[in-house]
Design an enzyme around this catalytic site. Structure first.
Site, PDB file in Angstrom:
ATOM      1  N   GLY A  10      -5.248  -8.227  -2.210  1.00 21.85           N
ATOM      2  CA  GLY A  10      -4.698  -7.085  -2.243  1.00 21.85           C
ATOM      3  C   GLY A  10      -3.694  -6.484  -3.866  1.00 21.85           C
ATOM      4  O   GLY A  10      -3.350  -8.440  -4.167  1.00 21.85           O
ATOM      5  N   ILE A  12      -0.897  -5.142  -4.446  1.00 24.78           N
ATOM      6  CA  ILE A  12       0.470  -6.452  -4.523  1.00 24.78           C
ATOM      7  C   ILE A  12       0.834  -7.434  -4.385  1.00 24.78           C
ATOM      8  O   ILE A  12       1.935  -9.092  -4.331  1.00 24.78           O
ATOM      9  CB  ILE A  12       2.190  -5.221  -3.922  1.00 24.78           C
ATOM     10  CG1 ILE A  12       2.111  -3.659  -3.666  1.00 24.78           C
ATOM     11  CG2 ILE A  12       2.760  -6.376  -3.526  1.00 24.78           C
ATOM     12  CD1 ILE A  12       2.257  -2.568  -3.790  1.00 24.78           C
ATOM     13  N   ASP A  31      -6.745 -11.032   4.598  1.00 27.57           N
ATOM     14  CA  ASP A  31      -7.267 -10.129   3.718  1.00 27.57           C
ATOM     15  C   ASP A  31      -8.816  -9.706   4.566  1.00 27.57           C
ATOM     16  O   ASP A  31      -9.536 -10.789   4.360  1.00 27.57           O
ATOM     17  CB  ASP A  31      -7.043  -9.927   2.191  1.00 27.57           C
ATOM     18  CG  ASP A  31      -7.144  -8.725   1.739  1.00 27.57           C
ATOM     19  OD1 ASP A  31      -6.341  -8.045   1.027  1.00 27.57           O
ATOM     20  OD2 ASP A  31      -8.451  -8.218   1.476  1.00 27.57           O
ATOM     21  N   LEU A  80       2.025  -6.417   4.267  1.00 26.73           N
ATOM     22  CA  LEU A  80       1.234  -6.296   2.936  1.00 26.73           C
ATOM     23  C   LEU A  80      -0.253  -5.203   3.884  1.00 26.73           C
ATOM     24  O   LEU A  80      -0.839  -3.870   2.632  1.00 26.73           O
ATOM     25  CB  LEU A  80       0.874  -6.079   1.872  1.00 26.73           C
ATOM     26  CG  LEU A  80       2.529  -6.316   1.288  1.00 26.73           C
ATOM     27  CD1 LEU A  80       3.654  -7.661   1.879  1.00 26.73           C
ATOM     28  CD2 LEU A  80       2.321  -7.281   0.086  1.00 26.73           C
ATOM     29  N   ALA A 121       6.093  -3.270   4.703  1.00 28.07           N
ATOM     30  CA  ALA A 121       6.300  -2.651   3.309  1.00 28.07           C
ATOM     31  C   ALA A 121       5.774  -1.031   3.575  1.00 28.07           C
ATOM     32  O   ALA A 121       4.639  -0.707   4.416  1.00 28.07           O
ATOM     33  CB  ALA A 121       4.589  -2.573   2.928  1.00 28.07           C
ATOM     34  N   TYR A 153      -0.952   9.559   6.426  1.00 23.75           N
ATOM     35  CA  TYR A 153      -0.730   8.284   5.911  1.00 23.75           C
ATOM     36  C   TYR A 153       1.003   8.743   5.740  1.00 23.75           C
ATOM     37  O   TYR A 153       1.307   7.345   6.491  1.00 23.75           O
ATOM     38  CB  TYR A 153      -0.727   8.133   3.823  1.00 23.75           C
ATOM     39  CG  TYR A 153      -0.643   7.272   3.352  1.00 23.75           C
ATOM     40  CD1 TYR A 153      -1.231   5.992   3.931  1.00 23.75           C
ATOM     41  CD2 TYR A 153       0.165   6.989   2.670  1.00 23.75           C
ATOM     42  CE1 TYR A 153      -0.419   5.058   3.614  1.00 23.75           C
ATOM     43  CE2 TYR A 153       0.898   6.205   1.906  1.00 23.75           C
ATOM     44  CZ  TYR A 153       0.102   4.840   2.529  1.00 23.75           C
ATOM     45  OH  TYR A 153       0.422   3.438   1.115  1.00 23.75           O
ATOM     46  N   LYS A 157       3.084   5.648   8.413  1.00 24.66           N
ATOM     47  CA  LYS A 157       4.108   4.685   7.467  1.00 24.66           C
ATOM     48  C   LYS A 157       5.591   4.795   8.427  1.00 24.66           C
ATOM     49  O   LYS A 157       6.230   4.081   8.745  1.00 24.66           O
ATOM     50  CB  LYS A 157       3.812   4.872   6.103  1.00 24.66           C
ATOM     51  CG  LYS A 157       2.565   3.894   6.258  1.00 24.66           C
ATOM     52  CD  LYS A 157       2.541   2.571   5.332  1.00 24.66           C
ATOM     53  CE  LYS A 157       2.116   1.844   5.383  1.00 24.66           C
ATOM     54  NZ  LYS A 157       2.008   0.028   4.396  1.00 24.66           N
TER      55      LYS A 157
END
Ligand code: UDP
Length: 326
Positions: A10, A12, A31, A80, A121, A153, A157
């Site tokens: 990705g 980052i 990934d 991440l 993250a 979201y 998180k």
């Protein structure tokens, strides 16, 4: 050091992989290429210096066997992999919630099994719709109703943060939590709604710049390489374990002003169009009006200050996109 980066292809993740490889680490990437891309890491895979130190697995973090092997192999895990971007969350709410909640639970379960230190993250979204600034890690959070899916979201998180902290409290797992504030830089795509790559692409094509709402909402952007360095810096410190840290910039800017600046810096003939949120995202949307981090806590621990100011970030993004445009 052997380092596992979930979501390493990705935006980052690929910058973090690059930094770790430069440090001399052995890097393992997993990934599923849902929003990541081989284009982000191909130059690393082609680099002779990293030939025997970079290992890429294309799979989902929900694949137990694969994650078991990778987590067992590595010393540190940077988690991440997640659904990214407001647009994606609104378009694929169930998939987004699933990958954020189940994926993080899987990562934490395996890190706990092998007692591996892990960085989660998280995001500035968890603060919700505050108007005050700067946002401090201990601030209350304020969300809209569950009919407005943007908040799913933030809620997912936040659940990730709770789960990580619960593993720390219950099993003494070494977890570090970072809340990232609008991370930007080369290789970020506008495909999932992110404002800077979208505005720069529009400006380079002399197309109208699409400012949502009245453009008075503000953000504080951080350069991705500054973020990657901060994540590694936090993992190096034992005092960071069990803690939550904002990672962000210091220059607050309105989205309207950002549009004007990008038009000026690219010498574009683009007009600036103001698009009602309802037209951009449908009825059930609300924006965050303001988002500025306090970076006192991370500064105290690792001396973090963002090195790259907004104009320099924009110059680099414009140069990168200009080159790709050909
Ligand atoms: N935005 C905009 N035009 C776009 C994309 C985004 O005006 O084409 C606005 C968006 O409504 C938000 C800000 O830019 O107020 C930052 O959006 P982004 O999706 O990059 O990140 P967010 O902070 O919303 O997660």
């Amino acid at each position: 050091m052997k380092i596992l980066i979930t979501g390493g292809a990705g935006f980052i993740g690929s910058h973090l992989a690059e930094l770790c490889l430069e440090r001399g680490d052995e890097v393992y990437i997993i990934d599923d290429l849902s929003t990541g891309s081989m284009d982000n890491i191909r130059f690393l895979m082609d680099d002779e210096r990293y030939r025997n130190r970079l290992f890429v697995t294309i799979d989902t973090i929900l694949n137990h066997e694969v994650m078991l092997e990778l987590t067992g192999t590595c010393d540190w895990v940077f988690h991440l992999a997640a659904a990214v971007g407001v647009r994606l969350i609104l378009e694929k709410p169930l998939e987004s919630i699933r990958i954020n909640i189940q994926g993080t639970e899987k990562v934490l379960e395996l890190c706990n099994k092998f007692k591996k230190k892990v960085l989660i993250a998280s995001t500035s979204e968890v603060y919700g719709k505050h108007l005050h600034a700067p946002l401090v890690e201990t601030d209350n959070i304020i969300y809209g109703p569950s009919s407005k899916f943007r908040w799913s979201y933030a809620a997912s998180k936040l659940m990730d943060e709770f789960t990580a902290l619960a593993y720390h409290r219950t099993h003494d797992l070494k977890v570090v939590i970072t809340r990232l504030f609008n991370t930007v830089g080369p290789r970020q795509t506008g495909a999932y709604g992110m404002v800077i790559p979208r505005f720069v692409t529009q400006a380079l094509h002399n197309e109208p710049i699409t400012v949502y709402g009245d453009g008075t909402q503000t953000r504080t952007f951080t350069y991705v390489k500054d973020v990657a360095a901060a994540l590694v810096g936090l993992m190096e410190r034992e005092e960071a374990v069990g803690q939550v840290f904002n990672v962000g910039g210091t220059q607050e800017i309105s989205i309207g002003e950002l549009a004007r600046r990008i038009v000026a810096m690219t010498g574009s003939s683009s007009t600036i169009d103001f698009i009602p949120y309802e037209k951009a995202f449908g009825r059930d949307f609300e924006d965050m009006q303001r988002r500025v981090p306090s970076i006192e806590k991370i500064h105290r621990l690792i001396g973090y200050t963002p090195k790259t100011d907004l104009d320099e970030i924009l110059r680099r993004v414009i140069a990168d996109m200009h080159q790709k445009k050909g």
